[in-house]
Design a protein around this motif. Sequence first.
Motif, PDB file in Angstrom:
ATOM      1  N   LYS A  82       0.739  -1.244  -0.161  1.00  0.00           N
ATOM      2  CA  LYS A  82      -0.086  -0.211   0.195  1.00  0.00           C
ATOM      3  C   LYS A  82       0.946   1.249  -0.037  1.00  0.00           C
ATOM      4  CE  LYS A  82      -1.254  -2.079   3.620  1.00  0.00           C
ATOM      5  NZ  LYS A  82      -0.878  -3.638   3.533  1.00  0.00           N
ATOM      6  N   GLY A 132       3.748  -9.198  11.778  1.00  0.00           N
ATOM      7  CA  GLY A 132       4.173  -8.766  10.622  1.00  0.00           C
ATOM      8  C   GLY A 132       3.990  -7.303  10.562  1.00  0.00           C
ATOM      9  N   ASP A 174       8.240  -8.390  13.677  1.00  0.00           N
ATOM     10  CA  ASP A 174       8.517  -8.450  12.402  1.00  0.00           C
ATOM     11  C   ASP A 174       9.977  -9.120  12.341  1.00  0.00           C
ATOM     12  OD1 ASP A 174       6.965  -6.850   9.978  1.00  0.00           O
ATOM     13  OD2 ASP A 174       9.014  -7.583   9.324  1.00  0.00           O
ATOM     14  N   ASN A 196      12.304 -15.711   6.207  1.00  0.00           N
ATOM     15  CA  ASN A 196      11.328 -15.773   5.151  1.00  0.00           C
ATOM     16  C   ASN A 196      11.833 -15.158   3.835  1.00  0.00           C
ATOM     17  OD1 ASN A 196       9.339 -14.128   3.556  1.00  0.00           O
ATOM     18  ND2 ASN A 196       7.949 -14.486   5.075  1.00  0.00           N
ATOM     19  N   LEU A 240      -2.067  -8.340   8.890  1.00  0.00           N
ATOM     20  CA  LEU A 240      -2.420  -7.619   7.682  1.00  0.00           C
ATOM     21  C   LEU A 240      -1.452  -7.958   6.381  1.00  0.00           C
ATOM     22  CD1 LEU A 240      -4.142  -5.887   6.004  1.00  0.00           C
ATOM     23  CD2 LEU A 240      -3.014  -3.873   7.088  1.00  0.00           C
TER      24      LEU A 240
HETATM   25  C1  LIG Z   1       3.261  -7.164   2.926  1.00  0.00           C
HETATM   26  S1  LIG Z   1       3.987  -6.769   4.493  1.00  0.00           S
HETATM   27  C2  LIG Z   1       2.723  -6.140   5.222  1.00  0.00           C
HETATM   28  C3  LIG Z   1       3.161  -5.388   6.500  1.00  0.00           C
HETATM   29  C4  LIG Z   1       2.032  -4.604   7.361  1.00  0.00           C
HETATM   30  N1  LIG Z   1       1.266  -5.570   7.934  1.00  0.00           N
HETATM   31  C5  LIG Z   1       1.113  -3.882   6.480  1.00  0.00           C
HETATM   32  O1  LIG Z   1       0.161  -4.111   6.054  1.00  0.00           O
HETATM   33  O2  LIG Z   1       1.599  -2.763   6.074  1.00  0.00           O
HETATM   34  C6  LIG Z   1       4.332  -8.190   5.001  1.00  0.00           C
HETATM   35  C7  LIG Z   1       5.171  -8.248   6.398  1.00  0.00           C
HETATM   36  O3  LIG Z   1       5.505  -9.413   7.004  1.00  0.00           O
HETATM   37  C8  LIG Z   1       6.706  -9.580   7.617  1.00  0.00           C
HETATM   38  N2  LIG Z   1       6.981 -10.975   8.006  1.00  0.00           N
HETATM   39  C9  LIG Z   1       7.232 -11.904   6.862  1.00  0.00           C
HETATM   40  N3  LIG Z   1       7.244 -13.262   7.602  1.00  0.00           N
HETATM   41  C10 LIG Z   1       7.087 -12.942   8.744  1.00  0.00           C
HETATM   42  C11 LIG Z   1       7.105 -13.742  10.082  1.00  0.00           C
HETATM   43  N4  LIG Z   1       6.887 -15.157   9.867  1.00  0.00           N
HETATM   44  N5  LIG Z   1       6.734 -13.195  11.166  1.00  0.00           N
HETATM   45  C12 LIG Z   1       6.566 -11.881  11.226  1.00  0.00           C
HETATM   46  N6  LIG Z   1       6.496 -11.091  10.242  1.00  0.00           N
HETATM   47  C13 LIG Z   1       6.935 -11.480   9.119  1.00  0.00           C
HETATM   48  C14 LIG Z   1       7.458  -8.908   6.572  1.00  0.00           C
HETATM   49  O4  LIG Z   1       8.794  -8.469   7.041  1.00  0.00           O
HETATM   50  C15 LIG Z   1       6.743  -7.581   6.243  1.00  0.00           C
HETATM   51  O5  LIG Z   1       6.801  -6.815   6.947  1.00  0.00           O
END
Ligand SMILES: C[S@@+](CC[C@H](N)C(=O)[O-])C[C@H]1O[C@@H](n2cnc3c(N)ncnc32)[C@H](O)[C@@H]1O
Length: 294
Positions: free
Chosen positions: A54, A87, A111, A138, A165
Amino acid sequence: MQSLLTMLKSWVRAVLDLPYLLADVLFLARDKRRVLRTRNILRVPHLPQRRGGKRAYGEWCHVTGIFQTLLHAHLPRPTDNCILDAGCGTGLLALAAEPWLGDHGRYVGLDVSERDLAFCRRHFREPHFEFVHLPIYNQQYAAGQARDRVRWPVADAAFDMVTALSVWTHLNEDDAVFYFKEIDRVLRPGGAALITFFVLDDAYQQSLPLRTDRVARYHTTDKRWWVFDKPCSQSGAWLCPTWAACPEVAVGVTPPGLALLTAGTALRVERIYPGNWKEQPGVYFQDVVLLRKR
Ligand SMILES: C[S@@+](CC[C@H](N)C(=O)[O-])C[C@H]1O[C@@H](n2cnc3c(N)ncnc32)[C@H](O)[C@@H]1O
């Protein structure tokens, strides 16, 4: 040759983005003085920190409002709530959660990205905000970190709400199942979770001809049409688009996959808010699944 081309394309894109970057700085400086009725959006960050799929300022404000409302509808009380955001990225849901924390609640953002968390710690300084790094792997977001799965460093039954999200749409099956058990562990009985997915259900199947038509018509494999046609897990319940190099780029889950996630937990799907990605009116872009812990 291919990687040179990709590099060149991203340079061109960065140069073309420069006027927008400048306009964003100037616009936000003026615009925020005119915000009269929506205090939390004063903290919408500048373009480089607007990530998570976004990027437009208007879209951040819009999505913040959607989740602020969903939180209000499903939190147990009007204030002093404890919310865990898995995340958290650069904190979009911290904005949405803020009105519901009060003096005695808290928001914990987890995160895998140290860079995003460093930004959040500078941006959200009040004591009811906390940001915790997960040093885990990841493929899309933290390919250099350890492959071990770790328990979230928070106590059992400590939260009224868990949010994620656009995160389970970036987890492979094993991670998705493991971290769902963490949601179950950290929620209080009666607590709820709002987790977004691409749910590959009947509505998705019905929308397929429309989107695959578009792909054929425009001779494009444009990601926006979200066709999940490549199985990417042992169970076959998780699928990626063909263009995705790995599940962590974008992954959808079938209803049997959702059942696998909740199996052996006290979590039950209470409601699904269908997303507009399926060519139908939706509350948000992805499907928002509301789960309740018994
Ligand atoms: C598409 S982004 C969404 C970020 C935020 N929730 C938003 O909507 O703006 C996905 C996020 O998930 C985090 N992420 C990926 N794998 C994860 C895990 N196993 N545990 C926690 N965070 C994770 C990434 O670093 C990234 O910040």
